[in-house]
Design a protein around this motif. Structure first.
Motif, PDB file in Angstrom:
ATOM      1  N   THR A   1      13.799 -64.450  41.925  1.00 35.32           N
ATOM      2  CA  THR A   1      13.491 -65.872  41.806  1.00 35.32           C
ATOM      3  C   THR A   1      12.536 -66.035  40.630  1.00 35.32           C
ATOM      4  N   PRO A   2      12.848 -66.949  39.753  1.00 41.39           N
ATOM      5  CA  PRO A   2      12.000 -67.036  38.558  1.00 41.39           C
ATOM      6  C   PRO A   2      10.662 -67.714  38.836  1.00 41.39           C
ATOM      7  N   THR A   3       9.691 -67.490  37.946  1.00 42.80           N
ATOM      8  CA  THR A   3       8.405 -68.187  38.048  1.00 42.80           C
ATOM      9  C   THR A   3       8.621 -69.643  37.645  1.00 42.80           C
TER      10      THR A   3
ATOM     11  N   ARG B   1       8.975 -70.698  33.892  1.00 45.41           N
ATOM     12  CA  ARG B   1      10.111 -70.225  33.090  1.00 45.41           C
ATOM     13  C   ARG B   1      11.323 -70.157  33.993  1.00 45.41           C
TER      14      ARG B   1
ATOM     15  N   GLU C   1      15.029 -68.891  32.475  1.00 50.45           N
ATOM     16  CA  GLU C   1      15.085 -67.709  31.614  1.00 50.45           C
ATOM     17  C   GLU C   1      14.931 -66.477  32.440  1.00 50.45           C
ATOM     18  N   GLY C   2      15.675 -65.457  32.085  1.00 51.93           N
ATOM     19  CA  GLY C   2      15.454 -64.176  32.736  1.00 51.93           C
ATOM     20  C   GLY C   2      14.293 -63.476  32.051  1.00 51.93           C
ATOM     21  N   SER C   3      14.054 -62.257  32.430  1.00 57.21           N
ATOM     22  CA  SER C   3      12.958 -61.547  31.782  1.00 57.21           C
ATOM     23  C   SER C   3      13.389 -60.131  31.461  1.00 57.21           C
TER      24      SER C   3
ATOM     25  N   THR D   1      17.436 -64.022  26.713  1.00 55.35           N
ATOM     26  CA  THR D   1      16.906 -64.234  28.065  1.00 55.35           C
ATOM     27  C   THR D   1      17.462 -65.493  28.711  1.00 55.35           C
TER      28      THR D   1
ATOM     29  N   CYS E   1      20.052 -66.229  32.844  1.00 49.21           N
ATOM     30  CA  CYS E   1      19.819 -67.146  33.942  1.00 49.21           C
ATOM     31  C   CYS E   1      21.086 -67.297  34.756  1.00 49.21           C
TER      32      CYS E   1
ATOM     33  N   VAL F   1      17.370 -65.614  38.600  1.00 49.97           N
ATOM     34  CA  VAL F   1      17.554 -65.131  37.223  1.00 49.97           C
ATOM     35  C   VAL F   1      17.620 -63.616  37.276  1.00 49.97           C
TER      36      VAL F   1
ATOM     37  N   SER G   1      16.351 -60.050  36.086  1.00 51.32           N
ATOM     38  CA  SER G   1      15.178 -59.419  35.490  1.00 51.32           C
ATOM     39  C   SER G   1      15.612 -58.024  35.063  1.00 51.32           C
TER      40      SER G   1
END
Lengths: 412, 259, 292
Positions: free
Chosen positions: A65-67, A70, A73-75, A121, A125, A132, A134
């Motif tokens: 789960t993204p922050t 952001r 966008e993935g990381s 990035t 998503c 997303v 990671s």
């Protein structure tokens, strides 16, 4: 970690060798060691050797789960670890995590990979705000014989290009991630491949002294040098990053020489990388190093590969064999004899790999082969046509998820 | 500081123009202009050398202790070792930070500053000694590494440490398809190329160079380097004048007491 | 550059007080050959270079550059750069006050405000009772009886070895362990080399002016220190600090001048540190220095 010492005699000899343009291992100052890459049995596992410098990278992809800030966008994160086997000081320091030079290496690689947007990035998503991807790349330096930076960078890029993530279906707000054997895994969105060239710096250090730069320093040269500079270029000649973290002040002319050398070096490395990706299926047991498996392969598949290996006349590199001095691309003729049986037409590749192919042929192909072989064939097609076209072919093969999805639905 | 919202190149998502039609930037500078610099040496009485440095709204304080006895176990028998610590005050950015030391950016910056000065300080003159450089960022408006390098250079000169030359740093950003010298925090976004260059001004040699994000080709890299070198030379003039003024002021107040 | 003053009792981090803001010194002292790191020093042939310079081979022959900010000094053929500020550099014959930091193999390591610790050999101290004998194993084990870590010791610099290390000795009755007094730290350049470093000021305070900038104040006669004596010692200490902040050479004459001025102006001991007061009480000392 006090990476000490080189004796004065060795240091002076090394410097004299460099001045005479015949280094301790016989190379010229603008010559790099031959890189050899082997891509592992698992997706995203890459092993790079620069003669004795040996680095191993593995990519794992996880859906998280993204922050909140952001959300779409993935990381991507990279970690570089110096294994205690790498060198004697490393073994002594293995209890202490804080090794200054590897913090630099890691920051440098992350900056080259992340900040130059080599992995998109945004394309990582799945569903904005919900899921997303990671991507995490872990690099271990198994043996340190100088220039870990380049070996790690190459390992990271090879690993990223070889990695696959699970396929995913998004229906409205629901996300369904398929298992690796359920649906064919998808490659990561790598836009361009930055590869680095590191130079060791030698010189007097006083204001008007001349300086010498040496491409791809060996450990003795690294210890005798007064600093290093790394350039990251991709095969299109774009400069993706420069890092000179202090050390000897360098004349601007030397700087320009380095950047030109680095650009040509990157092109050569990209060719080696592509050749290795073509050799992408599991021919390397690598039983001693077993990273976290991205997908668990059923034993039947392994057995199939064993029999195939015997068929191929091309030399394979194994774990215990003598180090591979040169990666010649695998014997294309041998491969062709096998694949010709499946009557795959030879096509000119334009953007969008599969649009122009015969649908029937494709379906016929896809029925009786598993995902591994399918990928191998696709990459082979690319390699054959790649000699005519430019790198677009390779990158186009990596990006088009859409086409693959279409193909699958047709298959159903 | 919360990262600025993602913007594509050439103009902002909210229509923020980085360079106006007159060619002026957000703060009224030309694209080759460096922010206003104010600095002073000898600000801290207890340190061997210290300097306070302002570049626009970025404010940095640097202190140097040394050369002195090594505090730890490691020392070199034939030269000095340089240690550097880079910390940012918690009130330095718009959002209060949770950590002020030891996070990744600070350690990366500290390593860069340390390596940089290792190449410029004449270490062989101080065997078995240690030189400590402490940099504290008081206000962050972009270009903290640049300010740190310049401030540390002044502090080392103040401490009387032997150096082969000054070290002057400058950064170059890329907004609206133009190179701009000395970008502030608004102009240096997360996905824009930024080149930070540190040179020794008298000989023009490059001490440190960091390029983040990619540039289109070799020619643009060279032009970015030229911008950075020109900016660094502008900054050097200010620093040299300041050192001269400080030296003469010191001599004046001493009444030319035998040194 | 403005100083950030929000209230009268505020903290200015910007400039030290003695630095004037105007460009006057720049123009007035423009004849002074100051230099800064990297600047080329014009030399004649056959010049001999000394401290503070660096020789490098440029394209057009050898180039001499400065390595520090300072004044170029030429004495005959010798060219050197005298640094404006540096740590104390011990010379043979200097009287210093040091603090014992460590007891190592037959020597004491002393902090003398220099770049490295100086050492005091066991053979270079006076044994209690003034006995002259060879130091033996027992002496080595009893080193802590003579001086321990943290003790203040007055000593003289015996020699400066080739590797840069400095040897001290206390081979005279006036040197030795210090007790019952106050240490004041000033810049080492202010204490000049003189014939005498041990002074008895008329006010009854005994001072040891260490060349390294450590000044020790105590009472002349032995015994308990009275309240009045403590006030005097405090006043002398503050006078010395005032001289330090005004960058005036420290000697018994200047110390006493500041002391007397402060008494004459009726300044309280505790008020002697504020910048305005410092300026006023140092006026006499400054003129004394300028006359000299």
């Amino acid at each position: 970690m006090k990476e000490k010492v080189i004796s004065l005699c060795e240091k002076n000899f090394t410097i004299d060798c460099i001045k005479a343009n015949c280094r301790v291992d016989g190379r010229r100052i603008s010559e790099a060691r031959k890189a050899s890459i082997s891509l592992g049995p698992n997706w995203g596992f890459a092993e790079v050797r620069y003669d004795r410098t040996h680095a191993v990278a593995s990519t794992t992809v996880e859906a998280i789960t993204p922050t909140p800030d952001r959300g779409s966008e993935g990381s991507i994160s990279i970690s570089v670890e110096l294994s205690p086997t790498a060198s004697e000081p490393a073994a002594r320091a293995s209890l202490f995590r804080n090794t200054g030079s590897f913090i630099e290496t890691r920051n440098c690689i992350e900056s080259f990979v992340r900040d130059s947007r080599s992995v998109d990035t945004e394309a990582l998503c799945v569903l904005a705000g919900v899921k997303v991807w990671s991507v995490r790349v872990d690099v271990h330096i198994i043996n340190d014989d100088g220039n870990c930076m380049d070996a790690c960078m190459l390992a990271v890029m090879a690993s990223l290009m070889h990695a696959r993530r699970p396929d995913v279906t998004v229906t409205g707000k629901e996300v369904r991630i398929h298992a690796m054997d359920e649906r064919e895994p998808v490659p990561l969105p790598v836009h361009h491949v930055p590869l680095s060239a590191t130079f060791g710096l030698f010189g007097g250090g006083r204001p008007f002294d001349p300086d010498t730069v040496v491409l791809d320093p060996v450990k003795t040269e690294e210890l005798a040098s007064n600093g290093s500079v790394s350039f990251a270029f991709n095969s299109q000649g774009e400069v993706c990053g420069v890092y000179k973290g202090g050390g000897l002040p360098l004349h601007i002319r030397s700087f320009e020489v380095c950047s030109k050398l680095a650009a040509t070096h990157a092109v050569g490395l990209t060719a080696i990388l592509k050749a290795a990706l073509a050799d992408a299926s599991a021919e390397h047991p690598l039983s001693t190093v077993r990273p976290m498996l991205v997908d668990a392969e059923p034993v039947a598949m392994l057995a199939k590969k064993e029999s195939e290996r015997e068929k191929l006349a091309a030399p394979t590199s194994t774990w215990n064999a003598t180090p591979v001095l040169d990666t010649a691309p695998p014997d294309i003729d041998a491969m062709e004899t096998i694949t010709r049986a499946r009557a795959v037409p030879k096509n000119d590749l334009i953007d969008g790999v599969f649009e122009h192919e015969n649908e029937d042929d494709q379906n016929e192909d896809m029925k009786d082969v598993g995902p591994e072989e399918e990928n191998k064939m696709i990459v082979e097609k690319l390699i054959r046509s790649d000699s005519e076209s430019s790198t677009e072919g390779l990158e186009a093969a990596i990006v088009p998820k859409k086409q693959r999805k279409e193909r699958k639905t047709r298959r159903r | 500081m919360a990262p600025p919202p993602k913007r594509g190149r050439g103009g902002g998502a909210r229509g923020l123009e980085y360079i106006s039609l007159d060619g002026l930037r957000v703060d009224g500078r030309l694209h080759t202009e460096v922010r206003k610099i104010r600095c002073s040496l000898g600000t801290l009485s207890r340190a061997d050398g210290s300097a306070y440095y302002e570049q626009g709204n970025t404010r940095v304080l640097a202190a140097v202790y040394g050369p002195r006895e090594p505090t730890g176990r490691d020392f070199e028998h034939d030269k000095a070792i340089v240690k550097c610590e880079f910390s940012t005050a918690m009130f330095a950015s718009t959002a209060r930070r949770r950590t002020w030391k030891g996070d990744r950016k600070s350690t990366a910056a500290a390593i860069v500053v340390q390596r940089l000065f290792e190449g410029v300080i004449l270490l062989a003159e101080y065997p078995r000694c240690q030189i400590d450089i402490y940099v504290q960022v008081l206000q962050n408006d972009g270009g903290t590494l640049v300010a740190a390098v310049n401030a540390a250079c002044l502090a080392l000169i103040n401490a009387g440490v032997a150096m082969s030359d000054y070290v002057v740093a400058c950064s170059v950003g890329y907004v609206d398809n133009t190179f701009v010298a000395d970008p502030n925090s608004l102009e240096s976004g997360s996905d824009r190329p930024e080149l930070t260059l540190a040179i020794t001004p008298h000989s023009g040699k490059i001490c440190s160079c960091q390029l983040v994000s990619k540039l289109a080709d070799d020619a643009s890299f060279e032009s970015a380097m030229q911008y950075a070198t020109a900016g660094a030379k502008q900054i050097f003039q200010v620093l040299e004048y300041e050192v001269k003024k400080y030296s003469l002021g010191l001599l004046d107040s001493r009444g030319m007491v035998a040194l | 550059m403005e100083a950030h003053k929000h209230s009268s009792a505020s903290f200015t981090i910007l400039r030290p007080k003695r630095l004037s803001d105007n460009a006057e010194p720049v123009s007035r002292l423009s004849h002074v050959p100051i230099t800064s790191p990297g600047s080329v020093i014009p030399t004649e042939d056959h010049s001999v270079r000394a401290r503070g310079t660096l020789l490098s081979c440029g394209e057009s022959g050898n180039v001499l550059t400065a390595t520090r900010a300072g004044v170029i000094s030429r004495v005959n053929k010798l060219v050197m750069v005298m640094p404006l500020r540096s740590r104390y550099i011990p010379e043979t014959g200097d009287v210093v006050v040091g603090r014992v930091v460590e007891i190592a193999n037959k020597r004491y390591k002393m902090d003398v405000n220099a770049t490295k610790h100086a050492f005091l050999l066991l053979t270079a101290i006076n044994l209690p009772g003034g006995v002259h004998r060879r130091r033996n194993q027992e002496d080595e084990l009893n080193m802590r009886q003579y001086f321990k870590e943290g003790d203040l010791v007055s000593a003289e610099v015996q020699e400066r070895r080739k590797d840069g290390s400095v040897a001290l000795h206390t081979r005279s009755l006036r040197y030795g362990k210090l007790s019952a007094g106050q240490l004041v730290t000033v810049q080492s350049e202010l204490v000049k080399r003189a014939k005498k470093h041990f002074h008895e000021l008329p006010c009854g305070v005994h001072t040891i002016l260490g060349n390294n900038g450590f000044i020790f104040l105590s009472q002349t006669r032995k015994g308990a220190i009275s309240l009045e004596m403590r006030r005097r010692i405090a006043r002398v200490a503050n006078s010395i600090l005032a001289l330090d902040s005004e960058f005036i050479a420290i000697g018994p004459d200047t110390i006493m001048d500041v002391y007397q001025t402060s008494l004459a102006n009726g300044v309280e001991v505790k008020d002697m540190c504020t910048p305005d007061v410092v300026k006023s009480i140092c006026v006499g000392a400054r003129s004394m220095r300028e006359a000299a």
